[in-house]
Write a protein that holds these residues in place. Structure first.
Motif, PDB file in Angstrom:
ATOM      1  N   HIS A 146       0.834  -1.204   0.000  1.00 24.47           N
ATOM      2  CA  HIS A 146       0.000   0.000   0.000  1.00 24.47           C
ATOM      3  C   HIS A 146       0.874   1.262   0.000  1.00 24.47           C
ATOM      4  N   ARG A 147       1.949   1.226   0.763  1.00 24.93           N
ATOM      5  CA  ARG A 147       2.824   2.398   0.852  1.00 24.93           C
ATOM      6  C   ARG A 147       3.448   2.722  -0.503  1.00 24.93           C
ATOM      7  N   LEU A 148       3.941   1.691  -1.193  1.00 21.20           N
ATOM      8  CA  LEU A 148       4.538   1.920  -2.502  1.00 21.20           C
ATOM      9  C   LEU A 148       3.485   2.386  -3.505  1.00 21.20           C
ATOM     10  N   PHE A 149       2.292   1.816  -3.410  1.00 26.87           N
ATOM     11  CA  PHE A 149       1.213   2.187  -4.327  1.00 26.87           C
ATOM     12  C   PHE A 149       0.852   3.664  -4.177  1.00 26.87           C
ATOM     13  N   LYS A 150       0.760   4.153  -2.954  1.00 23.26           N
ATOM     14  CA  LYS A 150       0.391   5.549  -2.715  1.00 23.26           C
ATOM     15  C   LYS A 150       1.488   6.499  -3.205  1.00 23.26           C
ATOM     16  N   LYS A 151       2.736   6.155  -2.930  1.00 25.02           N
ATOM     17  CA  LYS A 151       3.834   7.033  -3.351  1.00 25.02           C
ATOM     18  C   LYS A 151       3.965   7.051  -4.869  1.00 25.02           C
ATOM     19  N   ALA A 152       3.852   5.892  -5.495  1.00 28.64           N
ATOM     20  CA  ALA A 152       3.924   5.825  -6.954  1.00 28.64           C
ATOM     21  C   ALA A 152       2.740   6.561  -7.578  1.00 28.64           C
ATOM     22  N   GLY A 153       1.571   6.488  -6.924  1.00 27.60           N
ATOM     23  CA  GLY A 153       0.397   7.185  -7.435  1.00 27.60           C
ATOM     24  C   GLY A 153       0.562   8.692  -7.373  1.00 27.60           C
ATOM     25  N   PHE A 154       1.148   9.179  -6.297  1.00 30.36           N
ATOM     26  CA  PHE A 154       1.376  10.612  -6.151  1.00 30.36           C
ATOM     27  C   PHE A 154       2.346  11.106  -7.223  1.00 30.36           C
ATOM     28  N   TYR A 155       3.393  10.319  -7.471  1.00 26.10           N
ATOM     29  CA  TYR A 155       4.371  10.680  -8.508  1.00 26.10           C
ATOM     30  C   TYR A 155       3.702  10.676  -9.883  1.00 26.10           C
ATOM     31  N   ARG A 156       2.894   9.663 -10.132  1.00 25.72           N
ATOM     32  CA  ARG A 156       2.230   9.541 -11.437  1.00 25.72           C
ATOM     33  C   ARG A 156       1.271  10.697 -11.663  1.00 25.72           C
ATOM     34  N   ASP A 157       0.526  11.095 -10.656  1.00 25.59           N
ATOM     35  CA  ASP A 157      -0.425  12.198 -10.802  1.00 25.59           C
ATOM     36  C   ASP A 157       0.295  13.506 -11.137  1.00 25.59           C
ATOM     37  N   LEU A 158       1.405  13.745 -10.474  1.00 22.78           N
ATOM     38  CA  LEU A 158       2.171  14.963 -10.752  1.00 22.78           C
ATOM     39  C   LEU A 158       2.757  14.930 -12.164  1.00 22.78           C
ATOM     40  N   GLN A 159       3.284  13.769 -12.553  1.00 19.84           N
ATOM     41  CA  GLN A 159       3.872  13.629 -13.884  1.00 19.84           C
ATOM     42  C   GLN A 159       2.813  13.810 -14.969  1.00 19.84           C
ATOM     43  N   THR A 160       1.620  13.244 -14.758  1.00 22.27           N
ATOM     44  CA  THR A 160       0.538  13.379 -15.723  1.00 22.27           C
ATOM     45  C   THR A 160       0.064  14.830 -15.809  1.00 22.27           C
ATOM     46  N   THR A 161       0.025  15.499 -14.662  1.00 23.82           N
ATOM     47  CA  THR A 161      -0.348  16.916 -14.653  1.00 23.82           C
ATOM     48  C   THR A 161       0.608  17.727 -15.511  1.00 23.82           C
ATOM     49  N   LEU A 162       1.895  17.439 -15.379  1.00 27.73           N
ATOM     50  CA  LEU A 162       2.901  18.143 -16.171  1.00 27.73           C
ATOM     51  C   LEU A 162       2.694  17.885 -17.660  1.00 27.73           C
ATOM     52  N   LEU A 163       2.412  16.631 -18.020  1.00 29.09           N
ATOM     53  CA  LEU A 163       2.208  16.289 -19.432  1.00 29.09           C
ATOM     54  C   LEU A 163       0.958  16.978 -19.990  1.00 29.09           C
ATOM     55  N   CYS A 164      -0.081  17.074 -19.177  1.00 28.35           N
ATOM     56  CA  CYS A 164      -1.299  17.769 -19.612  1.00 28.35           C
ATOM     57  C   CYS A 164      -1.034  19.252 -19.814  1.00 28.35           C
ATOM     58  N   LEU A 165      -0.341  19.866 -18.861  1.00 24.95           N
ATOM     59  CA  LEU A 165      -0.071  21.301 -18.943  1.00 24.95           C
ATOM     60  C   LEU A 165       0.811  21.643 -20.142  1.00 24.95           C
ATOM     61  N   GLU A 166       1.684  20.733 -20.519  1.00 25.15           N
ATOM     62  CA  GLU A 166       2.574  20.985 -21.653  1.00 25.15           C
ATOM     63  C   GLU A 166       1.815  21.097 -22.966  1.00 25.15           C
ATOM     64  N   THR A 167       0.567  20.609 -23.006  1.00 24.91           N
ATOM     65  CA  THR A 167      -0.240  20.702 -24.229  1.00 24.91           C
ATOM     66  C   THR A 167      -1.004  22.013 -24.326  1.00 24.91           C
ATOM     67  N   LEU A 168      -0.998  22.807 -23.267  1.00 24.97           N
ATOM     68  CA  LEU A 168      -1.753  24.058 -23.255  1.00 24.97           C
ATOM     69  C   LEU A 168      -0.894  25.221 -23.765  1.00 24.97           C
ATOM     70  N   PRO A 169      -1.463  26.071 -24.612  1.00 22.86           N
ATOM     71  CA  PRO A 169      -0.724  27.263 -25.063  1.00 22.86           C
ATOM     72  C   PRO A 169      -0.411  28.177 -23.871  1.00 22.86           C
ATOM     73  N   GLY A 170       0.751  28.732 -23.864  1.00 23.73           N
ATOM     74  CA  GLY A 170       1.113  29.661 -22.795  1.00 23.73           C
ATOM     75  C   GLY A 170       1.791  29.000 -21.610  1.00 23.73           C
ATOM     76  N   TRP A 171       1.925  27.658 -21.642  1.00 24.68           N
ATOM     77  CA  TRP A 171       2.596  26.989 -20.536  1.00 24.68           C
ATOM     78  C   TRP A 171       4.092  27.259 -20.586  1.00 24.68           C
ATOM     79  N   ASN A 172       4.643  27.653 -19.463  1.00 26.22           N
ATOM     80  CA  ASN A 172       6.072  27.959 -19.379  1.00 26.22           C
ATOM     81  C   ASN A 172       6.677  27.191 -18.213  1.00 26.22           C
ATOM     82  N   ILE A 204       7.637  16.875  -8.299  1.00 24.58           N
ATOM     83  CA  ILE A 204       7.883  15.607  -8.990  1.00 24.58           C
ATOM     84  C   ILE A 204       9.224  15.024  -8.561  1.00 24.58           C
ATOM     85  N   HIS A 205      10.227  15.877  -8.487  1.00 19.41           N
ATOM     86  CA  HIS A 205      11.558  15.430  -8.063  1.00 19.41           C
ATOM     87  C   HIS A 205      11.518  14.870  -6.643  1.00 19.41           C
TER      88      HIS A 205
END
Length: 293
Positions: free
Chosen positions: A61-87, A100-101
């Motif tokens: 459970h501990r690994l699942f939660k930590k990996a999930g938190f990392y994945r959510d942040l990484q996915t957020t970054l990938l989504c934001l990179e598709t938006l115009p004006g993202w810097n 993420i780091h």
């Protein structure tokens, strides 16, 4: 029961395999998928109705939660990179990259601890032991019941609350994972909707969930109304999320005729999803309905 035991063995072997791979996005994805499949099977185990997965297998459970938190942040970054004006160099981008780091470093810390590795291995052995003494017939029956509850939630979900869609997404994914261990032929039933329909809906819900999480993340950062760039990103994210939500609701309506399609309207700066009242049968249609003696 032999099929389920064999399936669990493949899951545990696959999980161990991916844990020895470099800590990259694909490795995190595969580790989470294998853990999700184990969690889905635990939901139909008799003990799983009494003791939660997290309490029974704390290291998994501990690994699942930590990996999930990392994945959510990484996915957020990938989504934001598709938006115009993202810097990625501005304050918002730097803050996200720092999170993420940090999340990645915490996962590495656990994976390099010998004590955690031992607890993790013990949890996997314990999981296999629980299933080796379980009744195959009971597990198949519980799986069928879980599928029925997921179908019921599909019909009850009206889209007014995002939590409903989030819960539906989890139930559908669990049901699909459970079918891998207990094929439909083994229970002599044909679930409605089919696994193919479930898979299509799950993919749509997954895309919606990624943008829903991204929008929530932007809303948390939106403490300063004077940041026009962040406000612009938030508006674009909300539009994308609303569009994906409408696609999900259209698919749901195909399997639940009583549901209605949402109409998105704008009220001030707020986007409101309104649902028109369900249409009633006219008197003329009712007269043509066949009579039952």
């Amino acid at each position: 029961m032999g099929l389920a035991t064999l399936h669990i063995g493949k899951l545990t072997d696959g999980l161990q395999y991916w844990l020895h791979k470099p800590l990259k996005r694909e490795m995190i994805h595969q580790v989470r998928v294998h853990l999700k499949k184990l969690r889905a099977l635990w939901l139909i185990h008799p003990t799983g109705n009494i003791i939660s997965f997290g309490h029974s297998f704390p290291a998994l459970h501990r690994l699942f939660k930590k990996a999930g938190f990392y994945r959510d942040l990484q996915t957020t970054l990938l989504c934001l990179e598709t938006l115009p004006g993202w810097n990625p160099q501005d304050k918002t981008g730097q803050e996200l990259n720092e999170k993420i780091h940090t999340a990645k470093a915490k996962i590495k810390q656990d994976l390099h601890k010998s004590s955690f590795k031992q607890k993790f291995t013990d949890d996997l052995h314990k999981f296999q032991a629980y299933y080796s003494i379980a009744s195959g017939f009971l597990l198949r029956s519980t799986r069928t019941h879980y599928r029925t509850e997921a179908n019921r939630l599909m019909s009850a979900t009206d889209g007014r609350m995002d939590k409903q869609l989030h819960d539906l997404r989890i139930k559908i994914k669990n049901s699909l994972f459970q079918c891998e261990a207990f094929p439909e032929k083994a229970i002599n039933t044909q679930p409605i909707p089919s696994n193919h329909a479930y898979q299509t809906l799950q993919e749509q819900l997954g895309k919606w969930h990624d943008w829903w999480f991204t929008t929530n993340y932007l809303q948390q950062l939106h403490n300063n109304p004077g940041n026009p760039q962040l406000e612009n990103l938030l508006e674009q994210g909300e539009k994308k999320t609303a569009l994906l939500k409408r696609e999900v609701m259209r698919t749901l309506r195909k399997h639940s005729p009583k549901m209605v399609d949402p109409a998105v309207t704008t009220m001030g700066d707020k986007k409101i999803i309104q649902f028109p009242p369900a249409k009633r049968k006219t008197a003329r249609l009712q007269e043509k309905s066949p009579k039952i003696n």
